[in-house]
Design a protein around this motif. Structure first.
Motif, PDB file in Angstrom:
ATOM      1  N   MET A   1       0.840  -1.187   0.000  1.00  0.00           N
ATOM      2  CA  MET A   1       0.000   0.000   0.000  1.00  0.00           C
ATOM      3  C   MET A   1       0.877   1.239   0.000  1.00  0.00           C
ATOM      4  O   MET A   1       1.968   1.231   0.557  1.00  0.00           O
ATOM      5  CB  MET A   1      -0.930  -0.017   1.217  1.00  0.00           C
ATOM      6  N   ALA A   2       0.426   2.293  -0.642  1.00  0.00           N
ATOM      7  CA  ALA A   2       1.206   3.517  -0.723  1.00  0.00           C
ATOM      8  C   ALA A   2       1.446   4.088   0.662  1.00  0.00           C
ATOM      9  O   ALA A   2       0.709   3.813   1.615  1.00  0.00           O
ATOM     10  CB  ALA A   2       0.475   4.533  -1.602  1.00  0.00           C
ATOM     11  N   SER A   3       2.458   4.912   0.770  1.00  0.00           N
ATOM     12  CA  SER A   3       2.763   5.551   2.046  1.00  0.00           C
ATOM     13  C   SER A   3       1.613   6.463   2.446  1.00  0.00           C
ATOM     14  O   SER A   3       0.890   6.999   1.611  1.00  0.00           O
ATOM     15  CB  SER A   3       4.055   6.352   1.929  1.00  0.00           C
ATOM     16  N   SER A   4       1.482   6.652   3.736  1.00  0.00           N
ATOM     17  CA  SER A   4       0.408   7.491   4.247  1.00  0.00           C
ATOM     18  C   SER A   4       0.629   8.951   3.876  1.00  0.00           C
ATOM     19  O   SER A   4       1.761   9.448   3.848  1.00  0.00           O
ATOM     20  CB  SER A   4       0.326   7.355   5.769  1.00  0.00           C
ATOM     21  N   TYR A   5      -0.449   9.642   3.543  1.00  0.00           N
ATOM     22  CA  TYR A   5      -0.384  11.080   3.311  1.00  0.00           C
ATOM     23  C   TYR A   5      -0.427  11.860   4.622  1.00  0.00           C
ATOM     24  O   TYR A   5      -0.205  13.068   4.633  1.00  0.00           O
ATOM     25  CB  TYR A   5      -1.548  11.529   2.418  1.00  0.00           C
ATOM     26  N   GLY A   6      -0.761  11.173   5.718  1.00  0.00           N
ATOM     27  CA  GLY A   6      -0.842  11.861   7.008  1.00  0.00           C
ATOM     28  C   GLY A   6      -1.987  12.843   7.076  1.00  0.00           C
ATOM     29  O   GLY A   6      -1.874  13.903   7.689  1.00  0.00           O
ATOM     30  N   GLN A   7      -3.106  12.491   6.415  1.00  0.00           N
ATOM     31  CA  GLN A   7      -4.289  13.349   6.429  1.00  0.00           C
ATOM     32  C   GLN A   7      -5.517  12.520   6.768  1.00  0.00           C
ATOM     33  O   GLN A   7      -5.629  11.367   6.349  1.00  0.00           O
ATOM     34  CB  GLN A   7      -4.504  14.020   5.066  1.00  0.00           C
ATOM     35  N   PHE A   8      -6.443  13.137   7.513  1.00  0.00           N
ATOM     36  CA  PHE A   8      -7.692  12.437   7.828  1.00  0.00           C
ATOM     37  C   PHE A   8      -8.701  12.535   6.695  1.00  0.00           C
ATOM     38  O   PHE A   8      -9.716  11.839   6.693  1.00  0.00           O
ATOM     39  CB  PHE A   8      -8.318  12.995   9.115  1.00  0.00           C
ATOM     40  N   CYS A   9      -8.426  13.373   5.693  1.00  0.00           N
ATOM     41  CA  CYS A   9      -9.351  13.558   4.560  1.00  0.00           C
ATOM     42  C   CYS A   9      -9.623  12.212   3.893  1.00  0.00           C
ATOM     43  O   CYS A   9      -8.692  11.476   3.559  1.00  0.00           O
ATOM     44  CB  CYS A   9      -8.738  14.532   3.557  1.00  0.00           C
ATOM     45  N   PRO A  10     -10.895  11.845   3.673  1.00  0.00           N
ATOM     46  CA  PRO A  10     -11.203  10.555   3.057  1.00  0.00           C
ATOM     47  C   PRO A  10     -10.647  10.420   1.641  1.00  0.00           C
ATOM     48  O   PRO A  10     -10.362   9.310   1.191  1.00  0.00           O
ATOM     49  CB  PRO A  10     -12.729  10.483   3.068  1.00  0.00           C
ATOM     50  N   VAL A  11     -10.465  11.530   0.911  1.00  0.00           N
ATOM     51  CA  VAL A  11      -9.849  11.446  -0.411  1.00  0.00           C
ATOM     52  C   VAL A  11      -8.409  10.975  -0.269  1.00  0.00           C
ATOM     53  O   VAL A  11      -7.933  10.094  -1.000  1.00  0.00           O
ATOM     54  CB  VAL A  11      -9.915  12.810  -1.135  1.00  0.00           C
ATOM     55  N   ALA A  12      -7.689  11.555   0.704  1.00  0.00           N
ATOM     56  CA  ALA A  12      -6.300  11.149   0.939  1.00  0.00           C
ATOM     57  C   ALA A  12      -6.235   9.688   1.373  1.00  0.00           C
ATOM     58  O   ALA A  12      -5.355   8.937   0.923  1.00  0.00           O
ATOM     59  CB  ALA A  12      -5.670  12.046   2.003  1.00  0.00           C
ATOM     60  N   LYS A  13      -7.145   9.267   2.228  1.00  0.00           N
ATOM     61  CA  LYS A  13      -7.141   7.868   2.688  1.00  0.00           C
ATOM     62  C   LYS A  13      -7.421   6.919   1.522  1.00  0.00           C
ATOM     63  O   LYS A  13      -6.808   5.851   1.413  1.00  0.00           O
ATOM     64  CB  LYS A  13      -8.168   7.665   3.806  1.00  0.00           C
ATOM     65  N   ALA A  14      -8.346   7.286   0.638  1.00  0.00           N
ATOM     66  CA  ALA A  14      -8.642   6.441  -0.524  1.00  0.00           C
ATOM     67  C   ALA A  14      -7.430   6.350  -1.444  1.00  0.00           C
ATOM     68  O   ALA A  14      -7.102   5.280  -1.967  1.00  0.00           O
ATOM     69  CB  ALA A  14      -9.847   6.996  -1.287  1.00  0.00           C
ATOM     70  N   MET A  15      -6.738   7.478  -1.620  1.00  0.00           N
ATOM     71  CA  MET A  15      -5.592   7.478  -2.523  1.00  0.00           C
ATOM     72  C   MET A  15      -4.416   6.679  -1.969  1.00  0.00           C
ATOM     73  O   MET A  15      -3.558   6.233  -2.735  1.00  0.00           O
ATOM     74  CB  MET A  15      -5.169   8.914  -2.829  1.00  0.00           C
ATOM     75  N   GLU A  16      -4.368   6.475  -0.676  1.00  0.00           N
ATOM     76  CA  GLU A  16      -3.327   5.609  -0.110  1.00  0.00           C
ATOM     77  C   GLU A  16      -3.449   4.185  -0.651  1.00  0.00           C
ATOM     78  O   GLU A  16      -2.466   3.452  -0.737  1.00  0.00           O
ATOM     79  CB  GLU A  16      -3.407   5.616   1.412  1.00  0.00           C
ATOM     80  N   VAL A  17      -4.664   3.799  -1.033  1.00  0.00           N
ATOM     81  CA  VAL A  17      -4.892   2.471  -1.615  1.00  0.00           C
ATOM     82  C   VAL A  17      -4.766   2.511  -3.134  1.00  0.00           C
ATOM     83  O   VAL A  17      -4.213   1.596  -3.749  1.00  0.00           O
ATOM     84  CB  VAL A  17      -6.291   1.938  -1.230  1.00  0.00           C
ATOM     85  N   LEU A  18      -5.222   3.585  -3.751  1.00  0.00           N
ATOM     86  CA  LEU A  18      -5.467   3.568  -5.192  1.00  0.00           C
ATOM     87  C   LEU A  18      -4.432   4.281  -6.048  1.00  0.00           C
ATOM     88  O   LEU A  18      -4.455   4.129  -7.274  1.00  0.00           O
ATOM     89  CB  LEU A  18      -6.844   4.180  -5.493  1.00  0.00           C
ATOM     90  N   ASP A  19      -3.528   5.072  -5.475  1.00  0.00           N
ATOM     91  CA  ASP A  19      -2.716   5.906  -6.357  1.00  0.00           C
ATOM     92  C   ASP A  19      -1.399   5.282  -6.785  1.00  0.00           C
ATOM     93  O   ASP A  19      -0.616   5.919  -7.485  1.00  0.00           O
ATOM     94  CB  ASP A  19      -2.472   7.291  -5.734  1.00  0.00           C
ATOM     95  N   GLU A  20      -1.140   4.031  -6.451  1.00  0.00           N
ATOM     96  CA  GLU A  20       0.050   3.374  -6.968  1.00  0.00           C
ATOM     97  C   GLU A  20      -0.138   3.071  -8.461  1.00  0.00           C
ATOM     98  O   GLU A  20      -1.228   2.736  -8.909  1.00  0.00           O
ATOM     99  CB  GLU A  20       0.338   2.084  -6.201  1.00  0.00           C
ATOM    100  N   ARG A  21       0.955   3.149  -9.186  1.00  0.00           N
ATOM    101  CA  ARG A  21       0.919   2.939 -10.640  1.00  0.00           C
ATOM    102  C   ARG A  21       0.304   1.586 -10.976  1.00  0.00           C
ATOM    103  O   ARG A  21       0.644   0.583 -10.361  1.00  0.00           O
ATOM    104  CB  ARG A  21       2.341   3.035 -11.198  1.00  0.00           C
TER     105      ARG A  21
END
Length: 225
Positions: A1-21
């Protein structure tokens, strides 16, 4: 899983799963009906087997997909969590069609195009029995310049070798032209009228062959004026 963005924003949390190439492209393939490892690779031919395995493990841990093993046969299916990504992927596809229309030479792949054509072919439009359409990409080097689309009672087979059956029609075009037509960037009629797509067939078949091929699931998305 991608590294944490360190944000509680649900968009940031979703991207921790989905933004890897490649991750969302793997999800796209599952949504289009691919369930086996080799099918997922065919839909993403430039993705290495090792990376695909890694992304599948990540998606499984995140609860997006489920891995099912039946003896030596392994399939991958979207969970309820994964299915909720369908409107996200569809919206990305629509946005890409509308606003990122440029296709470079590296974006054109005869194997990938014919794989997509195969799974979206409107078989209900084809005649009963066996019908074969042969195709030659004039700008593609052998051995991947010639293809045969064979539909038999609703079953589709696309070959890069002559299956030995008589063709009802022969198409001659460029890889870019057919990709544009299939994507909906250009109409079949316009391609034929300009000479970019040539159809050698009896008149009744020439009138029907565009309907036999169909288009991408994103082809109907309206383009900007």
């Amino acid at each position: 899983m991608a590294s944490s963005y360190g944000q509680f924003c649900p968009v940031a949390k979703a991207m921790e799963v989905l933004d890897e190439r490649w991750t969302l492209l793997v999800v796209r393939e599952l949504m289009l009906g691919s369930t086996h490892f080799n099918e997922l690779r065919r839909g993403n031919p430039r993705m290495s087997p090792a990376l695909l395995s890694k992304r599948l493990r990540t998606l499984e841990r995140a609860g997006v997909i489920e891995r099912r093993a039946d003896g030596r046969h392994v399939t991958y299916v979207l969970t309820a969590c994964g299915e909720e990504l369908r409107p996200v992927v569809e919206a990305l596809g629509a946005w890409g069609v509308r606003w990122v229309g440029y296709l470079g030479e590296a974006d054109l792949d005869p194997h990938l195009l014919m794989f997509d054509v195969r799974r979206t072919l409107p078989t209900q439009e084809w005649p009963a029995g066996r019908t074969v359409v042969s195709l030659r990409f004039a700008d593609v080097a052998a051995p991947v310049s010639r293809w045969w689309v064979c539909v038999t009672s609703g079953e589709v087979d696309i070959c890069d070798y002559d299956p030995g059956f008589e063709s009802a029609a022969h198409l001659e075009t460029s890889l870019r032209t057919l990709t544009q037509v299939w994507r909906g960037d250009r109409s079949w009629a316009d391609a034929v009228r300009s000479g970019a797509l040539q159809v050698d067939a009896p008149a009744d078949v020439r009138r029907r062959v565009a309907g036999w091929f169909g288009q991408s699931v994103f082809a109907a998305i309206p383009r900007p004026a």
